[in-house]
Design a protein around this motif. Structure first.
Motif, PDB file in Angstrom:
ATOM      1  N   LYS A  48      23.666 -21.276 -10.918  1.00 29.32           N
ATOM      2  CA  LYS A  48      24.257 -20.255 -10.061  1.00 29.32           C
ATOM      3  C   LYS A  48      25.537 -19.780 -10.741  1.00 29.32           C
ATOM      4  O   LYS A  48      26.127 -20.523 -11.523  1.00 29.32           O
ATOM      5  CB  LYS A  48      24.574 -20.878  -8.691  1.00 29.32           C
ATOM      6  CG  LYS A  48      24.932 -19.894  -7.617  1.00 29.32           C
ATOM      7  CD  LYS A  48      25.072 -20.593  -6.272  1.00 29.32           C
ATOM      8  CE  LYS A  48      25.413 -19.535  -5.225  1.00 29.32           C
ATOM      9  NZ  LYS A  48      25.669 -20.123  -3.920  1.00 29.32           N
ATOM     10  N   SER A  49      25.959 -18.559 -10.423  1.00 22.64           N
ATOM     11  CA  SER A  49      27.212 -18.063 -10.990  1.00 22.64           C
ATOM     12  C   SER A  49      27.836 -17.050 -10.039  1.00 22.64           C
ATOM     13  O   SER A  49      27.170 -16.544  -9.132  1.00 22.64           O
ATOM     14  CB  SER A  49      26.974 -17.433 -12.364  1.00 22.64           C
ATOM     15  OG  SER A  49      26.075 -16.350 -12.251  1.00 22.64           O
ATOM     16  N   GLU A  51      29.515 -13.426  -8.896  1.00 20.57           N
ATOM     17  CA  GLU A  51      28.837 -12.120  -8.904  1.00 20.57           C
ATOM     18  C   GLU A  51      28.929 -11.401 -10.249  1.00 20.57           C
ATOM     19  O   GLU A  51      27.918 -10.904 -10.757  1.00 20.57           O
ATOM     20  CB  GLU A  51      29.429 -11.240  -7.798  1.00 20.57           C
ATOM     21  CG  GLU A  51      28.706  -9.927  -7.659  1.00 20.57           C
ATOM     22  CD  GLU A  51      29.254  -9.066  -6.535  1.00 20.57           C
ATOM     23  OE1 GLU A  51      28.641  -8.025  -6.289  1.00 20.57           O
ATOM     24  OE2 GLU A  51      30.276  -9.422  -5.930  1.00 20.57           O
ATOM     25  N   ASN A  54      26.676 -13.154 -12.652  1.00 16.54           N
ATOM     26  CA  ASN A  54      25.294 -13.030 -12.201  1.00 16.54           C
ATOM     27  C   ASN A  54      24.743 -11.627 -12.445  1.00 16.54           C
ATOM     28  O   ASN A  54      23.573 -11.467 -12.788  1.00 16.54           O
ATOM     29  CB  ASN A  54      25.189 -13.397 -10.723  1.00 16.54           C
ATOM     30  CG  ASN A  54      23.750 -13.578 -10.304  1.00 16.54           C
ATOM     31  OD1 ASN A  54      23.015 -14.346 -10.901  1.00 16.54           O
ATOM     32  ND2 ASN A  54      23.345 -12.840  -9.294  1.00 16.54           N
ATOM     33  N   ASN A  55      25.590 -10.598 -12.300  1.00 15.16           N
ATOM     34  CA  ASN A  55      25.141  -9.219 -12.530  1.00 15.16           C
ATOM     35  C   ASN A  55      24.638  -9.022 -13.954  1.00 15.16           C
ATOM     36  O   ASN A  55      23.764  -8.197 -14.193  1.00 15.16           O
ATOM     37  CB  ASN A  55      26.262  -8.223 -12.222  1.00 15.16           C
ATOM     38  CG  ASN A  55      26.512  -8.100 -10.731  1.00 15.16           C
ATOM     39  OD1 ASN A  55      25.692  -8.489  -9.911  1.00 15.16           O
ATOM     40  ND2 ASN A  55      27.665  -7.561 -10.382  1.00 15.16           N
ATOM     41  N   VAL A  58      21.053 -11.323 -14.342  1.00 10.92           N
ATOM     42  CA  VAL A  58      19.824 -10.851 -13.685  1.00 10.92           C
ATOM     43  C   VAL A  58      19.197  -9.656 -14.404  1.00 10.92           C
ATOM     44  O   VAL A  58      18.124  -9.204 -14.017  1.00 10.92           O
ATOM     45  CB  VAL A  58      20.062 -10.488 -12.190  1.00 10.92           C
ATOM     46  CG1 VAL A  58      20.484 -11.710 -11.409  1.00 10.92           C
ATOM     47  CG2 VAL A  58      21.034  -9.338 -12.044  1.00 10.92           C
ATOM     48  N   ASN A  64      18.276 -18.636 -17.493  1.00 12.30           N
ATOM     49  CA  ASN A  64      19.627 -18.450 -18.031  1.00 12.30           C
ATOM     50  C   ASN A  64      20.224 -19.767 -18.496  1.00 12.30           C
ATOM     51  O   ASN A  64      20.308 -20.727 -17.731  1.00 12.30           O
ATOM     52  CB  ASN A  64      20.513 -17.798 -16.970  1.00 12.30           C
ATOM     53  CG  ASN A  64      20.027 -16.409 -16.644  1.00 12.30           C
ATOM     54  OD1 ASN A  64      19.834 -15.589 -17.522  1.00 12.30           O
ATOM     55  ND2 ASN A  64      19.796 -16.149 -15.364  1.00 12.30           N
ATOM     56  N   VAL A 114      30.570 -20.899 -12.876  1.00 12.99           N
ATOM     57  CA  VAL A 114      29.180 -21.134 -13.255  1.00 12.99           C
ATOM     58  C   VAL A 114      28.846 -22.561 -12.819  1.00 12.99           C
ATOM     59  O   VAL A 114      29.668 -23.461 -12.949  1.00 12.99           O
ATOM     60  CB  VAL A 114      28.894 -20.950 -14.770  1.00 12.99           C
ATOM     61  CG1 VAL A 114      28.913 -19.497 -15.162  1.00 12.99           C
ATOM     62  CG2 VAL A 114      29.815 -21.751 -15.624  1.00 12.99           C
TER      63      VAL A 114
END
Length: 143
Positions: A48-49, A51, A54-55, A58, A64, A114
């Motif tokens: 998970k990271s 925003e 993550n942008n 993705v 990842n 992260v």
């Protein structure tokens, strides 16, 4: 006063290298890398990271991954998105590390994070080394 930053490091750029070196220090010499038994991490899966990170992650459908490089004054977390390589440049004074679950560490800096999947001995030992480096670089409280 230097701050953590995320930057595209796909291409060699002296201005960017100087800025990175001013924040986290120049790369260790070969002798120092040997003395430290390596300064690069194994590959970590990003669970998970935040925003902004993550942008980028993705944009492609790949799993990842990232790796971490120790520097004298901080770390660089490198990850890929599409065909570009990005670096999270984090000085030790901005770095916070939390072990969340038995197999996950979170790396926080400023308002970003992260969360990394950790399950092998080499991965745990890298985090032990990283935490020790951060502790030894942090000035002791004079009081």
């Amino acid at each position: 006063n230097f701050t953590a930053m995320m930057i595209n490091i796909s291409y060699r750029d002296e201005v960017i290298e100087k800025k990175i070196n001013s924040i986290v220090g120049s790369p260790y010499s070969l002798t120092d890398r040997i003395k430290k038994n390596g300064v690069g991490s194994p590959r970590f899966k990003i669970n998970k990271s935040s925003e902004k990170i993550n942008n980028l992650l993705v944009l492609d459908k790949n799993i990842n991954y990232c790796n971490i490089e120790l520097r004298p004054k901080g770390i660089i977390i490198r990850f890929r998105s599409l065909l570009e390589t990005y670096g999270l440049i984090i000085p030790f004074h901005k770095l916070n590390i939390h072990k969340e679950k038995s197999n996950q560490y979170s790396v926080f800096f400023d308002s970003s994070f992260v969360k990394l999947h950790v399950n092998k001995d080499g991965e745990y030992s890298f985090f032990r080394k990283l935490i020790a480096e951060k502790a030894s670089s942090t000035p002791k409280n004079p009081f």
